[in-house]
Write an enzyme that holds these catalytic residues in place. Sequence first.
Site: not given
Ligand SMILES: NC(=O)c1ccc[n+]([C@@H]2O[C@H](COP(=O)([O-])OP(=O)(O)OC[C@H]3O[C@@H](n4cnc5c(N)ncnc54)[C@H](O)[C@@H]3O)[C@@H](O)[C@H]2O)c1
Length: 443
Positions: A150, A250, A252, A261, A11
């Site tokens: 999203f 959604f 399938y 997520c 994200v």
């Molecule tokens: N992946 C998706 O498709 C998606 C979509 C929508 C929302 N989200 C939400 O977004 C958020 C992030 O998801 P993601 O998939 O990007 O996670 P991720 O695990 O890929 O990335 C998180 C990053 O945050 C860093 N981090 C952790 N603690 C930290 C701190 N104190 N300071 C600086 N950096 C720090 C980690 O090192 C990592 O690089 C989550 O809450 C997730 O539910 C994810």
Amino acid sequence: MNVAVVGTGYVGLVAGACLAEAGNFVTCVDILEDRVNRLKDGATPIYEPGLSRLLGNNRKAGRLRFTTDYGEAVPGARAVFLAVGTPPGADGQASVGHVIRAARSVGEHLSENATVVMKSTVPVGTSELVRKELSEAGARGFQMCANPEFLKQGDAVNDFMYPDRVVCGVDSDVARDTMARLYAPFVRSGRPVLFMDIPSAELAKYAANTMLAARISFMNELSRLCEVTGADIEDVRRAIGTDPRIGPYFLYAGTGFGGSCFPKDVAALVSAGKARGVDLQVADAVLRANTIQCTVLVRKIVRRFATDLTGRRFAVWGLAFKPETDDTRQAPSLKIIRELLDAGATVAVHDPAAMEKAKAELPPRGVDYCDNEYDALDGADGLVMVTEWMQYRQPDWQQVAARMKHGIVFDGRNVFDPRLMRERGFEHYPIGRIQTGPDLIDA
Ligand SMILES: NC(=O)c1ccc[n+]([C@@H]2O[C@H](COP(=O)([O-])OP(=O)(O)OC[C@H]3O[C@@H](n4cnc5c(N)ncnc54)[C@H](O)[C@@H]3O)[C@@H](O)[C@H]2O)c1
């Protein structure tokens, strides 16, 4: 606008790159030194279509920087996005420890009038906790916004650039103005920026993911009824998906949903309900149905061969939780492979992007990682189709048959036509469709 993004995962990196593409000056901060160094060197640490080009162009243009130092990223930023992980904690609760730690670090450097933007998916009330944490760390005169993301992995850049809508929970005009300015370049086609209160914005993300997961679980359950009645889940899908009240997305049936997520967000919603005395039975059932569905292929395999799979070998196509990503968090493939290994089998696997991540999670023995999907077939008793990458959808069936010991295909994503598979001479076990071979109905 000067912007800071905390967290360079799926994200944070996409948001940072897209905000820079729109002309903002973005500094991304992460605690992972190795990741930040790779980003500084021009590498893209995750697989996401279109992301490398955006990162490269904006880095070269001086609009996108990476650091491990909050003191470099946060001072002077008008908007600070928190995009750190919120992994599942005890009892399915979303763990907000990373968010709180990030808030503390941000609070030490935050400029007055900055808006702190909660991008991570967080339970209702977390933005208030963050506000408190920021104040305790010394921040003054700042604003809060809950702006859940999203985007879909695999199409994340497009989703950020052309969002269906942007949700912003705010309680001040300053935050509203900052968010309206930031998102203006992405909603020129008229897609709405929906302003609301902070709790509604926080809850909206969980509601969206649970609704989508519910559609999948419903179709998965229905696929089992299809198998015992002779109905075809694909025909049922087409019949209901053309109803505009239902829509085609959604619906399938498959081997269950995974990823970072859906499983965690549905569990977090159920858990948040429990904590406040609200029994969210539908959401709870969505999870239970999915737990059963994730091993539907293993149940079929065991029925076809035996409980003891010692000496059997299976080719597994697809490791990522969905196509076009390298992410294996909560991927059905990993559960399936572990169960096959536990039953005594060996597996040969292939995935175009997720082999490294899968390797880090799977046991070291019993798994061969293959350079291409056909190599995985050599001597296999069965092909287990788990992730429907495009390149797997129309394979060279002659080669498939020639390389396998038995022409048996467990089609976890219903990508192969049952009639054609019969004509090609394969045993074929799809999900909720007519199968060819001994009766393995999953009643
Ligand atoms: N992946 C998706 O498709 C998606 C979509 C929508 C929302 N989200 C939400 O977004 C958020 C992030 O998801 P993601 O998939 O990007 O996670 P991720 O695990 O890929 O990335 C998180 C990053 O945050 C860093 N981090 C952790 N603690 C930290 C701190 N104190 N300071 C600086 N950096 C720090 C980690 O090192 C990592 O690089 C989550 O809450 C997730 O539910 C994810």
